[in-house]
Design a protein around this motif. Structure first.
Motif, PDB file in Angstrom:
ATOM      1  N   VAL A 241      69.360  62.529  65.886  1.00  0.00           N
ATOM      2  CA  VAL A 241      68.494  63.697  65.734  1.00  0.00           C
ATOM      3  C   VAL A 241      67.734  63.611  64.416  1.00  0.00           C
ATOM      4  N   ALA A 242      68.413  63.175  63.351  1.00  0.00           N
ATOM      5  CA  ALA A 242      67.746  63.045  62.043  1.00  0.00           C
ATOM      6  C   ALA A 242      66.584  62.063  62.122  1.00  0.00           C
ATOM      7  N   ASP A 243      66.795  60.946  62.834  1.00  0.00           N
ATOM      8  CA  ASP A 243      65.716  59.977  62.998  1.00  0.00           C
ATOM      9  C   ASP A 243      64.523  60.609  63.725  1.00  0.00           C
ATOM     10  N   ALA A 244      64.821  61.394  64.773  1.00  0.00           N
ATOM     11  CA  ALA A 244      63.753  62.026  65.550  1.00  0.00           C
ATOM     12  C   ALA A 244      62.962  63.010  64.699  1.00  0.00           C
ATOM     13  N   ILE A 245      63.670  63.770  63.862  1.00  0.00           N
ATOM     14  CA  ILE A 245      62.998  64.724  62.982  1.00  0.00           C
ATOM     15  C   ILE A 245      62.120  63.991  61.972  1.00  0.00           C
ATOM     16  N   ASP A 246      62.635  62.888  61.435  1.00  0.00           N
ATOM     17  CA  ASP A 246      61.838  62.090  60.494  1.00  0.00           C
ATOM     18  C   ASP A 246      60.552  61.589  61.161  1.00  0.00           C
ATOM     19  N   LEU A 247      60.665  61.153  62.412  1.00  0.00           N
ATOM     20  CA  LEU A 247      59.486  60.662  63.135  1.00  0.00           C
ATOM     21  C   LEU A 247      58.476  61.786  63.366  1.00  0.00           C
ATOM     22  N   LEU A 248      58.979  62.982  63.696  1.00  0.00           N
ATOM     23  CA  LEU A 248      58.081  64.121  63.890  1.00  0.00           C
ATOM     24  C   LEU A 248      57.337  64.452  62.604  1.00  0.00           C
ATOM     25  N   GLU A 249      58.060  64.414  61.478  1.00  0.00           N
ATOM     26  CA  GLU A 249      57.418  64.681  60.192  1.00  0.00           C
ATOM     27  C   GLU A 249      56.415  63.581  59.840  1.00  0.00           C
ATOM     28  N   GLU A 250      56.816  62.350  60.081  1.00  0.00           N
ATOM     29  CA  GLU A 250      55.958  61.221  59.743  1.00  0.00           C
ATOM     30  C   GLU A 250      54.639  61.240  60.502  1.00  0.00           C
ATOM     31  N   HIS A 251      54.709  61.646  61.761  1.00  0.00           N
ATOM     32  CA  HIS A 251      53.517  61.621  62.610  1.00  0.00           C
ATOM     33  C   HIS A 251      52.889  63.000  62.799  1.00  0.00           C
ATOM     34  N   GLU A 252      53.262  63.955  61.972  1.00  0.00           N
ATOM     35  CA  GLU A 252      52.808  65.337  62.176  1.00  0.00           C
ATOM     36  C   GLU A 252      51.286  65.494  62.234  1.00  0.00           C
ATOM     37  N   PRO A 253      50.491  64.723  61.506  1.00  0.00           N
ATOM     38  CA  PRO A 253      49.037  64.902  61.648  1.00  0.00           C
ATOM     39  C   PRO A 253      48.522  64.483  63.022  1.00  0.00           C
ATOM     40  N   ASN A 254      49.298  63.659  63.744  1.00  0.00           N
ATOM     41  CA  ASN A 254      48.876  63.175  65.055  1.00  0.00           C
ATOM     42  C   ASN A 254      49.396  64.086  66.161  1.00  0.00           C
ATOM     43  N   GLU A 255      48.845  63.897  67.349  1.00  0.00           N
ATOM     44  CA  GLU A 255      49.375  64.626  68.497  1.00  0.00           C
ATOM     45  C   GLU A 255      50.638  63.910  68.962  1.00  0.00           C
TER      46      GLU A 255
ATOM     47  N   GLY B  56      59.412  74.893  65.621  1.00  0.00           N
ATOM     48  CA  GLY B  56      58.405  74.428  64.677  1.00  0.00           C
ATOM     49  C   GLY B  56      57.928  73.037  65.035  1.00  0.00           C
ATOM     50  N   PRO B  57      56.869  72.537  64.386  1.00  0.00           N
ATOM     51  CA  PRO B  57      56.275  71.242  64.742  1.00  0.00           C
ATOM     52  C   PRO B  57      57.210  70.060  64.542  1.00  0.00           C
ATOM     53  N   ALA B  58      58.218  70.191  63.675  1.00  0.00           N
ATOM     54  CA  ALA B  58      59.153  69.088  63.432  1.00  0.00           C
ATOM     55  C   ALA B  58      60.582  69.500  63.779  1.00  0.00           C
ATOM     56  N   GLU B  59      60.720  70.419  64.743  1.00  0.00           N
ATOM     57  CA  GLU B  59      62.035  70.892  65.151  1.00  0.00           C
ATOM     58  C   GLU B  59      62.359  70.436  66.570  1.00  0.00           C
ATOM     59  N   ILE B  60      63.662  70.331  66.841  1.00  0.00           N
ATOM     60  CA  ILE B  60      64.154  69.884  68.138  1.00  0.00           C
ATOM     61  C   ILE B  60      65.236  70.845  68.615  1.00  0.00           C
ATOM     62  N   LEU B  61      65.166  71.238  69.866  1.00  0.00           N
ATOM     63  CA  LEU B  61      66.250  71.995  70.488  1.00  0.00           C
ATOM     64  C   LEU B  61      67.397  71.022  70.748  1.00  0.00           C
ATOM     65  N   THR B  62      68.540  71.265  70.115  1.00  0.00           N
ATOM     66  CA  THR B  62      69.649  70.309  70.217  1.00  0.00           C
ATOM     67  C   THR B  62      70.726  70.726  71.215  1.00  0.00           C
ATOM     68  N   ARG B  63      71.001  72.018  71.297  1.00  0.00           N
ATOM     69  CA  ARG B  63      72.013  72.464  72.262  1.00  0.00           C
ATOM     70  C   ARG B  63      71.822  73.938  72.590  1.00  0.00           C
ATOM     71  N   ILE B  64      72.442  74.339  73.678  1.00  0.00           N
ATOM     72  CA  ILE B  64      72.399  75.721  74.144  1.00  0.00           C
ATOM     73  C   ILE B  64      73.822  76.256  74.143  1.00  0.00           C
ATOM     74  N   GLU B  65      74.021  77.414  73.546  1.00  0.00           N
ATOM     75  CA  GLU B  65      75.348  78.021  73.480  1.00  0.00           C
ATOM     76  C   GLU B  65      75.344  79.320  74.272  1.00  0.00           C
ATOM     77  N   ILE B  66      76.334  79.445  75.161  1.00  0.00           N
ATOM     78  CA  ILE B  66      76.393  80.588  76.073  1.00  0.00           C
ATOM     79  C   ILE B  66      77.783  81.210  76.015  1.00  0.00           C
ATOM     80  N   PRO B  67      77.882  82.505  75.679  1.00  0.00           N
ATOM     81  CA  PRO B  67      79.195  83.161  75.702  1.00  0.00           C
ATOM     82  C   PRO B  67      79.747  83.202  77.118  1.00  0.00           C
ATOM     83  N   SER B  68      81.044  83.000  77.240  1.00  0.00           N
ATOM     84  CA  SER B  68      81.648  82.915  78.561  1.00  0.00           C
ATOM     85  C   SER B  68      81.441  84.197  79.362  1.00  0.00           C
TER      86      SER B  68
END
Length: 296
Positions: free
Chosen positions: A14-28, A163-175
């Motif tokens: 996930v950290a690598d993916a966030i770094d890539l999003l930040e690195e390429h943020e000016p691009n689509e 946000g532009p450099a954020e990733i949805l990582t998991r969904i938490e649901i109360p039982s």
């Protein structure tokens, strides 16, 4: 058709993916999960990203667990994985009911829950189920991790709190192991997406509804709760008259002038579908309550 040329990245964490999003943020830049929305858009020219970041094999984004009465689901779990997991049916019955009606077997074998929820298509099947399940979305970004309740995550068509450099990582649901969950939808004949879809999560004690959560997809530009329906149900028996009265309130509180209006259906027709499919979802809930009572 063929998509335009793009740079393909395959992060391991996930950290690598966030770094890539930040690195390429000016691009689509686009994240690739299951690909059922992104790839057709690229092939038809509706989307032409310069960078595609494939997060499908990031281990941190997989896994299904129950901890302290909370179901935690990694964003890259496929629909078929979730449907094959007893904990999902036991603890998140409304989500399980909606998952059963997503696409077809091929779609369910490839599409991911995180891709569905983060894409925020108003006609997709899962946002309403997430709303009625009181789900929380765990989001990771450059500033760390934060949790966003489902009711605060969506605010428009394809528009979320990500946000532009954020990733949805998991969904938490109360039982909700003591509740019954259903999902009823009018599917588009061309795509299978929901022209209107209704998710219901009900707790019934000795014949009386003690808790009711009803949500809708497809009617507005994002999933919504149908609180007037909920208010009618709580404290009443789940009988034919109560269901009819509750369903008649389905469009109450919604601005019908802002309802989805497209080639599939007018806003006026969707308002009618809201009532019809709310009634069907509640009838299905009644059947499940009866089945559970009969098995005791």
């Amino acid at each position: 058709m063929y998509p335009d040329e793009f740079e393909y990245c395959e992060p391991e964490t996930v950290a690598d993916a966030i770094d890539l999003l930040e690195e390429h943020e000016p691009n689509e830049t686009e994240l690739l999960a299951g690909g059922h929305s992104l790839l057709p858009a690229m092939k038809t020219g509706l989307s032409s990203p310069e960078v595609v970041i494939d997060i499908g094999d990031v281990d941190e984004l997989h896994g299904i667990a129950v901890d302290d009465d909370t179901l935690s689901v990694g964003a890259m779990n496929r629909y078929s994985d979730l449907l094959a997991t007893a904990d999902v049916h036991d603890h998140a019955p409304a989500l399980a009911a909606a998952l059963e009606q997503v696409g077809d077997r091929q779609v369910r074998n490839r599409g991911t829950i995180g891709g569905n929820l983060a894409h925020a298509d108003p006609a997709s099947d899962l946002p309403a189920a997430a709303l009625v399940s009181d789900a929380s979305f765990v989001v990771a970004g450059p500033d760390g991790e934060r949790t966003v309740p489902a009711e605060e995550f969506y605010y428009g068509m394809y528009a979320t709190e990500l946000g532009p450099a954020e990733i949805l990582t998991r969904i938490e649901i109360p039982s909700a192991s003591d509740a019954v969950g259903t999902y009823a939808k009018k599917a588009s004949p061309s795509s299978g997406y929901a022209m209107v879809g209704i998710a219901a999560l009900l707790t019934v004690d000795d014949g009386t509804v003690t808790s009711a959560k009803i949500g809708a997809n497809g009617a507005m530009d994002h999933g919504v709760r149908l609180e007037p329906v909920e208010e009618v149900l709580v404290g009443e028996s789940l009988d034919e008259e109560t269901i009819s009265v509750a369903a008649s309130h389905a469009a109450n509180g919604l601005d019908t002038a802002l309802m989805m209006d497209d080639l599939q259906a007018t806003g006026e027709f969707r308002a009618q579908l809201l009532e019809v499919y709310t009634e069907r979802a509640l009838e299905s809930a009644t059947d499940r309550v009866s089945a559970l009572a009969g098995s005791d």
